[in-house]
Write a protein that holds these residues in place. Structure first.
Motif, mmCIF file in Angstrom:
data_model
loop_
_atom_site.group_PDB
_atom_site.id
_atom_site.type_symbol
_atom_site.label_atom_id
_atom_site.label_comp_id
_atom_site.label_asym_id
_atom_site.label_seq_id
_atom_site.Cartn_x
_atom_site.Cartn_y
_atom_site.Cartn_z
ATOM 1 N N MET A 118 -12.271 -28.390 -5.192
ATOM 2 C CA MET A 118 -11.549 -27.955 -6.485
ATOM 3 C C MET A 118 -11.915 -26.340 -6.842
ATOM 4 O O MET A 118 -11.055 -25.745 -7.131
ATOM 5 N N ASP A 119 -13.162 -26.088 -6.440
ATOM 6 C CA ASP A 119 -13.617 -24.738 -6.604
ATOM 7 C C ASP A 119 -12.681 -23.801 -5.594
ATOM 8 O O ASP A 119 -12.359 -22.637 -6.351
ATOM 9 N N ILE A 120 -12.382 -24.408 -4.684
ATOM 10 C CA ILE A 120 -11.642 -23.444 -3.803
ATOM 11 C C ILE A 120 -10.161 -23.271 -4.095
ATOM 12 O O ILE A 120 -9.747 -22.338 -4.073
ATOM 13 N N LEU A 121 -9.630 -24.465 -4.532
ATOM 14 C CA LEU A 121 -8.401 -24.577 -5.041
ATOM 15 C C LEU A 121 -8.156 -23.543 -6.132
ATOM 16 O O LEU A 121 -7.063 -22.684 -6.331
ATOM 17 N N LYS A 122 -9.203 -23.696 -7.112
ATOM 18 C CA LYS A 122 -8.844 -22.831 -8.458
ATOM 19 C C LYS A 122 -9.311 -21.333 -8.002
ATOM 20 O O LYS A 122 -8.693 -20.504 -8.470
ATOM 21 N N ALA A 123 -10.298 -21.037 -6.918
ATOM 22 C CA ALA A 123 -10.320 -19.707 -6.459
ATOM 23 C C ALA A 123 -8.844 -18.845 -6.027
ATOM 24 O O ALA A 123 -8.253 -17.985 -6.202
ATOM 25 N N ALA A 124 -8.396 -19.968 -5.062
ATOM 26 C CA ALA A 124 -7.021 -19.577 -4.498
ATOM 27 C C ALA A 124 -5.708 -19.282 -5.493
ATOM 28 O O ALA A 124 -5.009 -18.389 -5.416
ATOM 29 N N SER A 125 -6.014 -20.416 -6.562
ATOM 30 C CA SER A 125 -4.747 -20.283 -7.625
ATOM 31 C C SER A 125 -4.984 -18.846 -8.523
ATOM 32 O O SER A 125 -4.055 -18.578 -8.870
ATOM 33 N N PRO A 161 2.880 -16.446 -4.314
ATOM 34 C CA PRO A 161 4.151 -17.046 -4.432
ATOM 35 C C PRO A 161 4.117 -18.150 -3.407
ATOM 36 O O PRO A 161 3.895 -18.002 -2.398
ATOM 37 N N ASP A 162 4.488 -19.430 -3.638
ATOM 38 C CA ASP A 162 4.696 -20.537 -2.699
ATOM 39 C C ASP A 162 3.419 -20.874 -2.071
ATOM 40 O O ASP A 162 3.494 -20.725 -0.714
ATOM 41 N N TRP A 163 2.154 -20.637 -2.620
ATOM 42 C CA TRP A 163 0.825 -20.994 -1.894
ATOM 43 C C TRP A 163 0.605 -22.352 -1.790
ATOM 44 O O TRP A 163 0.954 -23.222 -2.587
ATOM 45 N N TRP A 164 -0.357 -22.652 -0.691
ATOM 46 C CA TRP A 164 -0.714 -23.872 -0.590
ATOM 47 C C TRP A 164 -2.241 -23.436 0.328
ATOM 48 O O TRP A 164 -2.419 -22.582 1.089
ATOM 49 N N ILE A 165 -3.210 -24.526 0.132
ATOM 50 C CA ILE A 165 -4.147 -24.500 1.087
ATOM 51 C C ILE A 165 -3.816 -25.675 2.143
ATOM 52 O O ILE A 165 -3.430 -26.781 1.482
ATOM 53 N N CYS A 166 -3.964 -25.461 3.249
ATOM 54 C CA CYS A 166 -3.422 -26.604 4.294
ATOM 55 C C CYS A 166 -4.397 -26.807 5.392
ATOM 56 O O CYS A 166 -5.355 -26.290 5.612
ATOM 57 N N ALA A 167 -3.790 -27.751 6.302
ATOM 58 C CA ALA A 167 -4.415 -27.986 7.550
ATOM 59 C C ALA A 167 -5.745 -28.760 7.534
ATOM 60 O O ALA A 167 -6.030 -29.648 6.770
ATOM 61 N N ASP A 186 -1.130 -27.145 -9.611
ATOM 62 C CA ASP A 186 -0.013 -26.735 -10.476
ATOM 63 C C ASP A 186 -0.345 -26.013 -11.750
ATOM 64 O O ASP A 186 -1.835 -25.599 -11.855
ATOM 65 N N SER A 187 0.258 -25.603 -12.758
ATOM 66 C CA SER A 187 0.067 -24.672 -13.865
ATOM 67 C C SER A 187 -1.181 -25.512 -14.548
ATOM 68 O O SER A 187 -1.699 -24.817 -15.615
ATOM 69 N N ASN A 188 -1.089 -26.893 -14.581
ATOM 70 C CA ASN A 188 -2.081 -27.809 -15.217
ATOM 71 C C ASN A 188 -3.394 -28.004 -14.565
ATOM 72 O O ASN A 188 -4.198 -28.843 -15.150
ATOM 73 N N TYR A 189 -3.446 -27.302 -13.576
ATOM 74 C CA TYR A 189 -4.789 -27.652 -12.585
ATOM 75 C C TYR A 189 -4.756 -28.905 -12.113
ATOM 76 O O TYR A 189 -5.785 -29.517 -11.769
ATOM 77 N N GLN A 190 -3.674 -29.449 -12.054
ATOM 78 C CA GLN A 190 -3.537 -30.895 -11.282
ATOM 79 C C GLN A 190 -3.024 -30.677 -9.679
ATOM 80 O O GLN A 190 -2.297 -29.748 -9.382
ATOM 81 N N VAL A 191 -3.836 -31.205 -8.916
ATOM 82 C CA VAL A 191 -3.640 -31.396 -7.402
ATOM 83 C C VAL A 191 -2.235 -31.554 -6.924
ATOM 84 O O VAL A 191 -1.772 -32.954 -7.542
ATOM 85 N N VAL A 192 -1.600 -30.795 -6.274
ATOM 86 C CA VAL A 192 -0.174 -31.110 -5.741
ATOM 87 C C VAL A 192 -0.569 -31.478 -4.367
ATOM 88 O O VAL A 192 -0.988 -30.325 -3.659
ATOM 89 N N LEU A 193 0.346 -32.189 -3.750
ATOM 90 C CA LEU A 193 0.098 -32.730 -2.028
ATOM 91 C C LEU A 193 1.439 -32.646 -1.726
ATOM 92 O O LEU A 193 2.272 -33.048 -2.191
ATOM 93 N N THR A 194 1.590 -31.707 -0.673
ATOM 94 C CA THR A 194 2.776 -31.962 0.312
ATOM 95 C C THR A 194 2.429 -32.419 1.858
ATOM 96 O O THR A 194 1.279 -31.994 2.310
ATOM 97 N N ALA A 195 3.247 -33.287 2.356
ATOM 98 C CA ALA A 195 2.828 -33.762 3.548
ATOM 99 C C ALA A 195 4.388 -34.065 4.345
ATOM 100 O O ALA A 195 5.165 -35.082 4.220
#
Length: 188
Positions: free
Chosen positions: A20-27, A32-38, A131-140
């Motif tokens: 979550m710290d890593i996701l918050k840093a990236a956010s 635009p259209d960002w993701w942490i992946c792989a 997302d804008s509410n700091y909820q984790v969104v997953l794409t697969a």
């Protein structure tokens, strides 16, 4: 925690303070259209499925985004530097997917999810963001069945193109995932 669905994966990430710290840093970059992946997600899943108490080392944290207007590699490096200032002990890697199709000599991607769908392995073709509410969104784009069932196989792009299939085979051998996760099954 059992991992049997996308929802289980999201919950496991939401309860992982480091992730979550890593996701918050990236956010914070507002890319635009960002993701942490792989490997960031795949390794979390495989570690859990193998019952590991300690996190497996991660080669890098892949932050991707999509910006067709500014495709200079130096911009990516400046984002990477900003992330290092926020979390200095993280092996950040930032790539604009609007230019990464060139690496595989294929048609340009239309967005980050399109790029993720064209990663080498289905188990690696997965991304998360906040997302804008700091909820984790997953794409697969290929689903989570392969990663949850510990199957490594090429995405259609890497299966159907002989040159890319050779890249997939070389990559799987080089990554040597079975030395860390003994139960994964690799489809060549």
């Amino acid at each position: 925690m059992e991992l049997k669905s996308e929802n289980d994966i999201v919950k496991s990430i939401e309860t992982d303070a480091w992730m979550m710290d890593i996701l918050k840093a990236a956010s914070q970059l507002n890319l635009p259209d960002w993701w942490i992946c792989a490997g960031f997600i795949r390794s979390k899943i495989w570690d859990a499925l193998h019952g590991f108490d300690e996190r497996s080392p991660i080669e890098d944290i892949d932050v991707i985004y999509f910006n067709e207007i500014e495709m200079d590699e130096e911009v990516e490096k400046s984002y990477q530097q900003k992330l290092l200032e926020i979390l200095p002990n993280i092996p950040w890697s930032v790539k604009n997917q609007a230019r990464m199709h060139i690496v595989n000599d294929i048609k340009p991607y239309t967005c980050s999810i399109d790029a993720i769908s064209k990663f080498p392995e289905t188990a690696t073709a997965i991304g998360v963001k906040l997302d804008s509410n700091y909820q984790v969104v997953l794409t697969a784009p290929h689903g989570v069945t392969d990663v949850i069932n510990l199957h490594v196989k090429p995405t259609n792009l890497f299966l159907e193109n002989e040159k890319l299939h050779a890249v997939y085979r070389e990559r799987v051998i080089r990554k040597n995932w079975t030395s860390t996760w003994k139960e994964i099954k690799i489809n060549f």
